[in-house]
Structure formats: C-alpha cells, structure tokens
Motif scaffolding. Structure first.
Motif, PDB file in Angstrom:
ATOM      1  N   UNK A 278      -6.922   4.913  -3.890  1.00 47.39           N
ATOM      2  CA  UNK A 278      -6.268   3.868  -3.833  1.00 47.39           C
ATOM      3  C   UNK A 278      -4.690   4.028  -4.016  1.00 47.39           C
ATOM      4  N   UNK A 279      -4.187   5.610  -3.616  1.00 49.17           N
ATOM      5  CA  UNK A 279      -2.870   5.883  -3.870  1.00 49.17           C
ATOM      6  C   UNK A 279      -1.962   5.405  -2.730  1.00 49.17           C
ATOM      7  N   UNK A 280      -2.653   5.479  -1.480  1.00 52.07           N
ATOM      8  CA  UNK A 280      -2.119   5.117  -0.294  1.00 52.07           C
ATOM      9  C   UNK A 280      -2.122   6.225   0.869  1.00 52.07           C
ATOM     10  N   UNK A 281      -3.122   7.407   0.451  1.00 49.53           N
ATOM     11  CA  UNK A 281      -3.036   8.512   1.315  1.00 49.53           C
ATOM     12  C   UNK A 281      -3.634   8.097   2.698  1.00 49.53           C
ATOM     13  N   UNK A 282      -4.526   7.292   2.829  1.00 46.12           N
ATOM     14  CA  UNK A 282      -5.424   6.931   3.982  1.00 46.12           C
ATOM     15  C   UNK A 282      -4.452   6.578   4.891  1.00 46.12           C
ATOM     16  N   UNK A 283      -3.622   5.295   4.352  1.00 43.20           N
ATOM     17  CA  UNK A 283      -2.725   4.582   4.976  1.00 43.20           C
ATOM     18  C   UNK A 283      -1.678   5.308   5.453  1.00 43.20           C
ATOM     19  N   UNK A 284      -0.850   6.169   4.622  1.00 43.29           N
ATOM     20  CA  UNK A 284       0.004   7.249   5.258  1.00 43.29           C
ATOM     21  C   UNK A 284      -0.497   8.038   6.489  1.00 43.29           C
ATOM     22  N   UNK A 285      -1.611   8.364   6.303  1.00 44.01           N
ATOM     23  CA  UNK A 285      -2.009   9.436   7.291  1.00 44.01           C
ATOM     24  C   UNK A 285      -2.249   8.633   8.596  1.00 44.01           C
ATOM     25  N   UNK A 286      -2.853   7.376   8.571  1.00 45.09           N
ATOM     26  CA  UNK A 286      -3.301   6.543   9.641  1.00 45.09           C
ATOM     27  C   UNK A 286      -1.927   6.186  10.435  1.00 45.09           C
ATOM     28  N   UNK A 287      -0.698   5.904   9.816  1.00 48.47           N
ATOM     29  CA  UNK A 287       0.406   5.643  10.183  1.00 48.47           C
ATOM     30  C   UNK A 287       1.046   6.741  10.658  1.00 48.47           C
ATOM     31  N   UNK A 288       1.174   7.746  10.116  1.00 45.34           N
ATOM     32  CA  UNK A 288       1.380   9.076  10.640  1.00 45.34           C
ATOM     33  C   UNK A 288       0.745   9.619  12.155  1.00 45.34           C
TER      34      UNK A 288
ATOM     35  N   UNK B 255       3.803  -1.469 -11.108  1.00 46.59           N
ATOM     36  CA  UNK B 255       3.411  -2.157  -9.962  1.00 46.59           C
ATOM     37  C   UNK B 255       2.197  -3.046 -10.485  1.00 46.59           C
ATOM     38  N   UNK B 256       1.903  -4.197  -9.829  1.00 41.23           N
ATOM     39  CA  UNK B 256       0.624  -4.866  -9.806  1.00 41.23           C
ATOM     40  C   UNK B 256      -0.232  -4.400  -8.822  1.00 41.23           C
ATOM     41  N   UNK B 257       0.100  -3.435  -7.967  1.00 40.62           N
ATOM     42  CA  UNK B 257      -0.776  -3.037  -6.757  1.00 40.62           C
ATOM     43  C   UNK B 257      -1.341  -1.818  -7.097  1.00 40.62           C
ATOM     44  N   UNK B 258      -2.820  -1.462  -6.621  1.00 37.14           N
ATOM     45  CA  UNK B 258      -3.294  -0.289  -6.791  1.00 37.14           C
ATOM     46  C   UNK B 258      -3.199   0.604  -5.570  1.00 37.14           C
ATOM     47  N   UNK B 259      -2.633   0.435  -4.629  1.00 37.59           N
ATOM     48  CA  UNK B 259      -2.419   1.180  -3.483  1.00 37.59           C
ATOM     49  C   UNK B 259      -3.295   0.765  -2.429  1.00 37.59           C
ATOM     50  N   UNK B 260      -3.684   1.912  -1.442  1.00 36.67           N
ATOM     51  CA  UNK B 260      -4.477   1.775  -0.291  1.00 36.67           C
ATOM     52  C   UNK B 260      -5.834   1.301  -0.382  1.00 36.67           C
ATOM     53  N   UNK B 261      -6.284   0.095  -0.033  1.00 37.89           N
ATOM     54  CA  UNK B 261      -7.611  -0.529   0.066  1.00 37.89           C
ATOM     55  C   UNK B 261      -8.435   0.533   0.843  1.00 37.89           C
ATOM     56  N   UNK B 262      -7.998   1.336   1.624  1.00 33.43           N
ATOM     57  CA  UNK B 262      -8.932   2.065   2.655  1.00 33.43           C
ATOM     58  C   UNK B 262      -9.343   3.305   1.977  1.00 33.43           C
ATOM     59  N   UNK B 263      -8.485   3.781   0.935  1.00 26.69           N
ATOM     60  CA  UNK B 263      -8.822   5.269   0.571  1.00 26.69           C
ATOM     61  C   UNK B 263     -10.046   5.218  -0.357  1.00 26.69           C
TER      62      UNK B 263
ATOM     63  N   UNK C  37       0.791  -1.208  -0.178  1.00 30.25           N
ATOM     64  CA  UNK C  37      -0.105   0.127   0.137  1.00 30.25           C
ATOM     65  C   UNK C  37       0.845   1.231  -0.053  1.00 30.25           C
ATOM     66  N   UNK C  38       2.044   1.220   0.726  1.00 28.34           N
ATOM     67  CA  UNK C  38       2.850   2.364   0.800  1.00 28.34           C
ATOM     68  C   UNK C  38       4.324   2.082   0.662  1.00 28.34           C
ATOM     69  N   UNK C  39       5.110   2.364  -0.318  1.00 23.78           N
ATOM     70  CA  UNK C  39       6.364   1.787  -0.834  1.00 23.78           C
ATOM     71  C   UNK C  39       7.436   2.870  -0.457  1.00 23.78           C
ATOM     72  N   UNK C  40       8.256   2.727   0.414  1.00 16.65           N
ATOM     73  CA  UNK C  40       9.349   3.441   0.695  1.00 16.65           C
ATOM     74  C   UNK C  40       9.262   4.969   0.658  1.00 16.65           C
ATOM     75  N   UNK C  41       8.228   5.535   1.333  1.00 17.05           N
ATOM     76  CA  UNK C  41       7.699   6.990   1.341  1.00 17.05           C
ATOM     77  C   UNK C  41       8.587   7.843   2.246  1.00 17.05           C
TER      78      UNK C  41
END
Length: 339
Positions: A37-47, A331-339, A16-20
C-alpha cells in the motif's frame, strides 16, 4: 537514465503517490522498498506508461513517457506483479508472440528468444504449456518476455511474491545477473530481499520517497543513537549516581522492581563498547553487581520500520534525490490500492 519529477497520482480522492521525485542512473540494481500500500505498483505503472499521472513527469533517457511513449517504452522491459501470461501457450509460442508485438522479426526474433530463454533458465520447459508450469517457472517466463527487444531498463514488480524459498533464491540470483548488463528496478516489501540484491534502495511510504541510498550508507546516515540496556542489583537512585560518572551517557528511561533497576541509556555519538567497559569499571568500584548489559545498535530494519510507520518527520533524501527532504506528514491515505 530515468528522471521522475513531482509525480502525483490520485484515484478519485485517494492519494496514492504524492509529489515523488528521484533519479535512476545507468546500470546497477535498484530496489523500491515499502510496505504493502506504499504506492510502489502505481509508481511503476506510471514509469512504464501503463498508467497516467495526475501531475508530474517521467523521462526515460530523455524521452518523456507521456509525450514520447513509443521511444520511451522501447527502452523498458516490464514484468507486472501479475505476469501477463497466456496459460494455453508454451513459453516458445508466448515469447514469439510478445517479440512480434515488440516489432521483432526473422533472425533477430529467434536470436532474442534464445538469449531470453538462456538468461532466465527456461530451456527445460520451453515447449510445455505455461498453465502446467510451477509459479517459479511462470515468473521466469514473465521475466523472459521483459528481456525481449533488448531494453536498457528492466522493471520488475514484486517478482518473488508467492514463490517458495528455493525459487526466491533463484529469482534473486537472476536479478543480480541481469544487473550486470541492464538497469534493473524491482519492488519488494521484504527488507532482507532488497538488502541482499540491490546496490541502491529507495524507501517509499504513504506515496512519498522517505530515503534513498546504498544499504550501508542508509544505515550509517539514518541510524539513531546507540543504546545500552543495563540492569543492576541496586535501586534506581544508587544506580543513576554510578551511571552519571560516565561522560557522554544519559538515561532515556529507568524502571525499578524491588532491589533491581533497569536503565535504557543513550551512548550518543560515542563508542558504546568503550562506555560498557567504563560502566563495568564504575559498578565494580561501587561493589554493585551488573545483572545484565547489552548494546542495542540501530539496524536498517529499525530505520525501515521508523520511516514507514512514523510518517511525521522530515528525512534526508540524498545522492541523486530531486528534493533535499521528503516530508513524512500524517495522512489519511494508505497508499496504492494495487500493491
């Protein structure tokens, strides 16, 4: 203020997030821009410490969000994409509960609630049941709870999703006001919204940071060559000979239909309007009518689409980025499933 280093998050085998990596300075409004699906929500939840990372670290004013969660979280006010509201309570009751959960008591609790109510404009509904409020007012209540505790950083995940146009304008203006006294980070997949509200933009695609900077700077730095679209009442060979007289122009492609030809021309680093003047003169001298001519300049929207849809090349990430280049690899992945 905020330092994100080599952040990586897997959900099972899904990346979901790659070496950001990036830095957020004190003050201003920052926009996380990227498609769903870019990974925004995952990044914010980690932050915000709501989600663990597979690898990497997040530091809030020197406090590691994983090693010193209490100290780091005291500096953050967070509104998730789905506001954690209790529908049966009034905003007054809900804010009292949240304030107490954050350790506020007595006069400070009352003062901060009043300040949050005033800042978000929810005074008219403070004693109405949250479940009966409009989506716009519920979103304001969610922002009000994020303000309690006087955090230095406000993080808002998709704060305008599902709102009507008037409510969107009101929330955007609220974010601008908050940016005068806080560091505000908010995510969106709407380019025009980020352009309108933010001082700086971070573009995320496929879990990677592909570009960051001020809106005007991004447009200037990443814009491709200016193009001129020319349609002339002549065959492609004759028209190409005339075009070749203009120094600095070269044809990207050409099409011929009957006696009419259309060229897509690159102006390179030259002034496209100077070149259109030269083209008019050259075609007039050759007595060949120009049927249509237009200058196509790259916009931030063009750049956004290129960066997020074509995940193949290296793009400069300057001004505060931890890495010099963000790789846009397939990449084969679309990103963040939560976004």
């Amino acid at each position: 203020m905020i330092s994100v280093n080599h952040l990586t998050k897997y959900y099972g085998e899904h990346l979901a997030v790659s070496d950001l990596s990036f830095e957020i300075g004190e003050g201003h409004v920052y926009g996380f821009l990227g498609p769903n699906g870019a990974g925004k929500s995952t990044t914010m939840n980690i932050m915000t410490g709501c989600l663990s990372a597979t690898e990497g670290s997040v530091s809030i004013d020197g406090h590691d969000i994983f090693e010193e969660p209490r100290a780091a979280k005291r500096l953050i006010g967070y509104l998730p994409e789905q506001p954690p509201l209790y529908q049966g309570e009034t905003p007054e009751e809900y804010l009292t509960f949240v304030g107490q959960a954050k350790g506020l008591r007595g006069e400070r609790l009352r003062t901060e609630i009043e300040s949050a109510v005033e800042a978000t404009g929810i005074e008219p509904v403070r004693n109405k049941r949250i479940g009966a409020l409009s989506k716009g007012f519920r979103q304001r209540v969610g922002i009000a709870q994020a303000l309690l505790g006087d955090p230095r950083v406000i993080i808002l995940d998709e704060p305008t999703v599902g709102l009507d146009p008037i409510q969107i304008l009101e929330i955007r203006e609220l974010i601008r006001r908050l940016g005068r006294t806080h560091t505000v980070i908010f995510s969106s997949h709407i380019l025009s919204e980020v352009q309108t509200v933010c001082d700086r933009i971070l573009i995320i695609a496929h879990g990677r940071l592909v570009a960051q900077g001020e809106p005007e700077e991004l447009e200037r730095r990443l814009a491709g060559e200016n193009e001129i679209i020319l349609t002339a009442d002549a065959g492609s060979v004759e028209a190409a000979e005339i075009v070749s007289q203009i120094e600095g122009l070269h044809a990207l492609d050409a099409a011929e239909e009957g006696s009419v030809s259309t060229f897509r021309l690159s102006a390179g680093d030259g002034d496209p309007y100077d070149m259109t003047r030269a083209l008019f003169g050259a075609f007039a001298k050759a007595d060949v009518p120009i049927l249509e001519m237009a200058v196509k300049k790259a916009t931030l929207e063009d750049i956004f689409l290129e960066l997020t849809e074509k995940d193949t090349a290296a793009v400069p990430v300057e001004d505060g980025g931890k890495n010099d280049f963000a790789e846009r690899e397939a990449t084969d992945h679309d990103g963040d499933p939560e976004t």
